[in-house]
Design a protein around this motif. Structure first.
Motif, PDB file in Angstrom:
ATOM      1  N   TYR A   1       0.825  -1.222   0.000  1.00 33.65           N
ATOM      2  CA  TYR A   1       0.000   0.000   0.000  1.00 33.65           C
ATOM      3  C   TYR A   1       0.854   1.265   0.000  1.00 33.65           C
ATOM      4  O   TYR A   1       0.577   2.226  -0.713  1.00 33.65           O
ATOM      5  N   PHE A   2       1.937   1.245   0.824  1.00 33.71           N
ATOM      6  CA  PHE A   2       2.809   2.419   0.868  1.00 33.71           C
ATOM      7  C   PHE A   2       3.463   2.660  -0.502  1.00 33.71           C
ATOM      8  O   PHE A   2       3.584   3.799  -0.964  1.00 33.71           O
ATOM      9  N   LYS A   3       3.905   1.569  -1.152  1.00 39.19           N
ATOM     10  CA  LYS A   3       4.518   1.720  -2.471  1.00 39.19           C
ATOM     11  C   LYS A   3       3.536   2.271  -3.490  1.00 39.19           C
ATOM     12  O   LYS A   3       3.847   3.170  -4.274  1.00 39.19           O
ATOM     13  N   ARG A   4       2.323   1.713  -3.471  1.00 36.22           N
ATOM     14  CA  ARG A   4       1.301   2.185  -4.411  1.00 36.22           C
ATOM     15  C   ARG A   4       0.951   3.647  -4.149  1.00 36.22           C
ATOM     16  O   ARG A   4       0.790   4.439  -5.077  1.00 36.22           O
ATOM     17  N   PHE A   5       0.844   4.014  -2.881  1.00 38.42           N
ATOM     18  CA  PHE A   5       0.518   5.414  -2.556  1.00 38.42           C
ATOM     19  C   PHE A   5       1.627   6.349  -3.026  1.00 38.42           C
ATOM     20  O   PHE A   5       1.362   7.397  -3.630  1.00 38.42           O
ATOM     21  N   ASN A   6       2.890   5.927  -2.731  1.00 33.38           N
ATOM     22  CA  ASN A   6       4.015   6.780  -3.125  1.00 33.38           C
ATOM     23  C   ASN A   6       4.017   7.015  -4.632  1.00 33.38           C
ATOM     24  O   ASN A   6       4.187   8.155  -5.103  1.00 33.38           O
ATOM     25  N   ALA A   7       3.817   5.955  -5.403  1.00 30.16           N
ATOM     26  CA  ALA A   7       3.854   6.080  -6.856  1.00 30.16           C
ATOM     27  C   ALA A   7       2.692   6.939  -7.381  1.00 30.16           C
ATOM     28  O   ALA A   7       2.877   7.822  -8.235  1.00 30.16           O
ATOM     29  N   ALA A   8       1.516   6.671  -6.842  1.00 30.24           N
ATOM     30  CA  ALA A   8       0.337   7.421  -7.321  1.00 30.24           C
ATOM     31  C   ALA A   8       0.424   8.892  -6.930  1.00 30.24           C
ATOM     32  O   ALA A   8       0.115   9.802  -7.731  1.00 30.24           O
ATOM     33  N   PHE A   9       0.830   9.163  -5.696  1.00 26.94           N
ATOM     34  CA  PHE A   9       0.902  10.557  -5.246  1.00 26.94           C
ATOM     35  C   PHE A   9       1.962  11.330  -6.026  1.00 26.94           C
ATOM     36  O   PHE A   9       1.758  12.480  -6.418  1.00 26.94           O
ATOM     37  N   GLU A  10       3.131  10.674  -6.244  1.00 28.35           N
ATOM     38  CA  GLU A  10       4.208  11.354  -6.976  1.00 28.35           C
ATOM     39  C   GLU A  10       3.787  11.666  -8.419  1.00 28.35           C
ATOM     40  O   GLU A  10       4.115  12.716  -8.966  1.00 28.35           O
ATOM     41  N   GLU A  11       3.069  10.716  -9.016  1.00 27.29           N
ATOM     42  CA  GLU A  11       2.600  10.958 -10.392  1.00 27.29           C
ATOM     43  C   GLU A  11       1.612  12.123 -10.436  1.00 27.29           C
ATOM     44  O   GLU A  11       1.716  13.018 -11.293  1.00 27.29           O
ATOM     45  N   ALA A  12       0.661  12.112  -9.511  1.00 25.47           N
ATOM     46  CA  ALA A  12      -0.328  13.209  -9.480  1.00 25.47           C
ATOM     47  C   ALA A  12       0.331  14.541  -9.154  1.00 25.47           C
ATOM     48  O   ALA A  12       0.023  15.579  -9.768  1.00 25.47           O
ATOM     49  N   TYR A  13       1.243  14.496  -8.207  1.00 24.82           N
ATOM     50  CA  TYR A  13       1.916  15.740  -7.808  1.00 24.82           C
ATOM     51  C   TYR A  13       2.726  16.311  -8.965  1.00 24.82           C
ATOM     52  O   TYR A  13       2.691  17.522  -9.228  1.00 24.82           O
ATOM     53  N   LYS A  14       3.478  15.439  -9.625  1.00 26.87           N
ATOM     54  CA  LYS A  14       4.343  15.915 -10.703  1.00 26.87           C
ATOM     55  C   LYS A  14       3.540  16.563 -11.821  1.00 26.87           C
ATOM     56  O   LYS A  14       3.927  17.591 -12.378  1.00 26.87           O
ATOM     57  N   LYS A  15       2.392  15.971 -12.160  1.00 20.72           N
ATOM     58  CA  LYS A  15       1.553  16.539 -13.214  1.00 20.72           C
ATOM     59  C   LYS A  15       0.902  17.845 -12.768  1.00 20.72           C
ATOM     60  O   LYS A  15       0.911  18.856 -13.485  1.00 20.72           O
ATOM     61  N   GLN A  16       0.384  17.837 -11.566  1.00 21.90           N
ATOM     62  CA  GLN A  16      -0.486  18.944 -11.176  1.00 21.90           C
ATOM     63  C   GLN A  16       0.254  20.166 -10.641  1.00 21.90           C
ATOM     64  O   GLN A  16      -0.351  21.225 -10.473  1.00 21.90           O
ATOM     65  N   THR A  17       1.560  20.001 -10.406  1.00 24.53           N
ATOM     66  CA  THR A  17       2.325  21.207 -10.109  1.00 24.53           C
ATOM     67  C   THR A  17       2.507  22.051 -11.370  1.00 24.53           C
ATOM     68  O   THR A  17       2.820  23.244 -11.280  1.00 24.53           O
ATOM     69  N   SER A  18       2.309  21.450 -12.530  1.00 29.18           N
ATOM     70  CA  SER A  18       2.417  22.213 -13.781  1.00 29.18           C
ATOM     71  C   SER A  18       1.057  22.720 -14.265  1.00 29.18           C
ATOM     72  O   SER A  18       0.988  23.502 -15.209  1.00 29.18           O
ATOM     73  N   TRP A  19      -0.008  22.245 -13.625  1.00 25.55           N
ATOM     74  CA  TRP A  19      -1.335  22.723 -13.985  1.00 25.55           C
ATOM     75  C   TRP A  19      -1.621  24.043 -13.244  1.00 25.55           C
ATOM     76  O   TRP A  19      -0.968  24.372 -12.256  1.00 25.55           O
ATOM     77  N   VAL A  20      -2.612  24.764 -13.726  1.00 24.39           N
ATOM     78  CA  VAL A  20      -2.848  26.082 -13.148  1.00 24.39           C
ATOM     79  C   VAL A  20      -4.344  26.333 -12.952  1.00 24.39           C
ATOM     80  O   VAL A  20      -5.162  25.905 -13.761  1.00 24.39           O
ATOM     81  N   VAL A  21      -4.643  27.015 -11.837  1.00 24.54           N
ATOM     82  CA  VAL A  21      -5.987  27.551 -11.600  1.00 24.54           C
ATOM     83  C   VAL A  21      -5.797  29.024 -11.246  1.00 24.54           C
ATOM     84  O   VAL A  21      -5.419  29.342 -10.110  1.00 24.54           O
TER      85      VAL A  21
END
Length: 630
Positions: A525-545
């Motif tokens: 679970y920790f591995k899956r969370f780390n991978a999913a969170f890092e992927e979402a974070y990496k994408k959404q730091t470049s997105w803008v509101v």
């Protein structure tokens, strides 16, 4: 004694004595009997002859260069009275059976001399008082007091009244009052004497030049359609701005003042006053109101030029009551017609530009997605344009009232607020334009490969639309119901973004974070969370509101759903992992610091970074884990 006998004795001529001279009737004819009226009229002629001859322009160099009304106002009054008495004498002798041709000839010559003098005085007063008979002074003066009916009114005014009047008005208005009163007195005298044409001719020539000059000084020039068509827009826009600043002065001061002056000077004859005002003002007025009509006829007026056209329409529309009143004569009906035609042409131009604007939205063919899912340039342009249109809602309402919106399918109720087509045609029209934009944005959202980003794009753009509506007159036109419906739509888009953008992260944690599971399951679970969170974070730091309120709402919503669940799982299983938080640890994120990472999101690429770059600088303690420099 009988009365007949008494009359015989009283009126009987005495018999001549033998010593008297021969009877007068026997030696010379008897003179016609002169009546009291004859004597009075002859005396009028004699008095008039003395005064008129004295001021005969040809009699001396002094009277040739001097002014009767300026030098001696008392004598001016006597002069006008003598002319009036002279006219009475002429009428008397013309109607008398025993009229004297000699007296009539003398009187006629005197009248011609007097009219020549008054004509000169009229010209001198008009010329010398030019700056005091300007439209602004006349307009101002008319609002305070009506002109005295004649110079003789001054004579009947007491000294105290005269002083009070003088103290209550400015020096310019005093001069204007006196000049107008003198002009009226001369005009009255010449018209009643049958010499009105001479007076009117001078008046028309001088006053027309003043009106024409006034319009020229306001910067209004006569142009042809071809000249306007060939102008660069920057040049034409400058002329429009100048016209807008000139038209109010021209109507409310120049033409209004000129009509007042005509009516006051020629109060003795409505037809003469109308004729003068028509010839003096008509050409200038046609030049003034011809300009907006020419602009309305221009071809290829792009939507960007809409607001100058609306300014022209509003200026003419706002001034219409004054135009209708000032140019109410039948002889000036062409001016009224031209003003109305200007409104018609400008209205047609506005309708055409509205259709072009709608067509431009629908034809926008840009295929490049807006970086980071931000607000599309089309959204900014269209909503700024429509919000400016809302500032002209009253004028636009007049223009589109007989121009119903025709579409193949009915619009959803949410696009109309509390209005219907009968009550607010402009509300329907603007709601339709917003809908055309939103439909276009739906198509542009499909350009994004990431579905979450496409929903974020729609949320951003609809939020921009709603904010623009709330902050402008569009809110009153579209209604609170419209705003609430579209705010609800923004929340729907935001929910879809959250669901699609964070579903893997939410799914990486167990449904029951406190459930008893094995160490290997916890590690997974920790591995899956780390991978999913890092992927979402990496994408959404470049997105803008761009909208701060929406951005904060999105991040708070994600945090509320993610952090409590992760905390429970973290507190339950971190001890069993035996390794401290760090880059290589299975437990990389402390719950307290997830908020820090989430706060980086939706600012655009410039403020973002990868999770690993921050993990390497974290402390060894899971309870003190955090980014350096925050």
């Amino acid at each position: 004694m009988p009365r007949k006998g008494m009359r015989t004795l009283i009126f009987k001529s005495p018999s001549p004595s033998p010593s008297n001279s021969p009877s007068r009737s026997a030696t010379q004819p008897s003179s016609p009997r002169r009546s009291f009226s004859d004597s009075l009229m002859e005396e009028n002629i004699e008095i008039a002859q003395t005064l008129i001859t004295q001021w005969d322009s040809d009699s001396s160099s002094y009277t040739n260069i001097s002014s009767l009304f300026h030098d001696d106002r008392q004598e001016a009054r006597l002069y006008l009275k003598s002319v009036k008495d002279l006219q009475s004498a002429m009428q008397h002798f013309l109607s008398s059976q025993d009229s004297s041709a000699e007296k009539l000839i003398i009187a006629q010559n005197l009248m011609q001399s007097a009219m020549k003098r008054l004509e000169k005085e009229f010209y001198q007063i008009l010329s010398a008082s030019r700056e005091y008979l300007d439209a602004e002074t006349v307009s101002s003066r008319s609002s305070k007091a009506s002109a005295r009916s004649s110079v003789s009114d001054l004579e009947s005014e007491s000294e105290d009244e005269s002083r009070a009047t003088t103290e209550s008005v400015s020096a310019e208005e005093q001069i204007s009052t006196i000049a107008m009163s003198d002009l009226k007195s001369i005009a009255d005298c010449m018209i009643s004497s049958g010499y009105g044409k001479e007076c009117v001719r001078i008046y028309k020539i001088l006053r027309k030049s003043i009106v024409d000059e006034g319009l020229y000084l306001l910067g209004v020039e006569k142009l042809s359609l071809s000249q306007v068509q060939k102008m660069d827009w920057q040049v034409l826009e400058t002329k429009i701005k100048n016209w807008l600043s000139a038209v109010k002065v021209a109507v409310k001061t120049l033409f209004y003042g000129e009509r007042l002056l005509c009516e006051q000077v020629f109060a003795a004859s409505d037809s003469i006053a109308e004729s003068c005002f028509n010839e003096i003002s008509k050409e200038a007025a046609m030049t003034l109101f011809g300009f907006p009509e020419l602009v309305g006829k221009c071809k290829k007026l792009s939507p960007e030029k809409m607001f100058r056209i609306l300014d022209l329409y509003q200026a003419v529309s706002d001034l219409w009551p004054e135009i209708e009143s000032i140019f109410s004569f039948e002889s000036t009906s062409a001016v009224r017609s031209l003003a109305v035609n200007s409104l018609i042409k400008l209205g047609e131009a506005v309708r055409t530009m509205l259709m072009d604007f709608e067509s431009a939205i629908q034809k926008d063919s840009s295929k490049t997605p807006v970086p980071a899912g931000g607000v599309h340039p089309l959204t900014r342009y269209v909503m700024n344009y429509i919000s400016f249109l809302a500032d002209y809602s009253e004028i636009l309402g007049d223009i589109v009232v007989d121009w119903p919106l025709t579409i193949s399918t009915p619009l959803p109720e949410a696009y109309f607020g509390c209005y219907d087509a009968e009550e607010s045609p402009i509300s329907i029209r603007l709601a339709w334009l917003v809908l055309v934009l939103l439909c276009k944005l739906d198509g542009k959202a499909e350009l994004y490969k990431d579905v979450a980003l496409s929903y974020l794009f729609l949320a951003n753009n609809l939020q921009y639309v709603v904010v623009k509506v709330r902050g402008s007159n569009l809110k009153d036109l579209l209604g609170e119901y419209w705003v609430e419906k579209h705010e609800s739509k923004v929340k729907q888009y935001a929910t879809n973004y959250e669901r699609m953008g964070w579903s893997k992260v939410f799914a990486s944690l167990p449904e029951d974070p406190t459930a008893q599971i094995s160490s290997d399951q916890a590690k997974s679970y920790f591995k899956r969370f780390n991978a999913a969170f890092e992927e979402a974070y990496k994408k959404q730091t470049s997105w803008v509101v761009p909208d701060q309120k929406l951005r904060d709402e999105l991040k708070v919503s994600v945090a509320k759903k993610l952090v409590p669940v992760y905390r429970e799982f973290y507190e339950k299983h971190r001890v069993g992992m035996r390794r401290e938080c760090g880059e290589d640890s299975l437990v990389r994120y402390a719950p307290e610091n997830l908020d820090n990472y989430l706060s980086d999101l939706l600012y655009g690429a410039a403020s973002g970074g990868s999770v690993s770059s921050f993990s390497s600088s974290s402390s060894s303690s899971s309870h003190s884990h955090g980014r350096q420099g925050r």
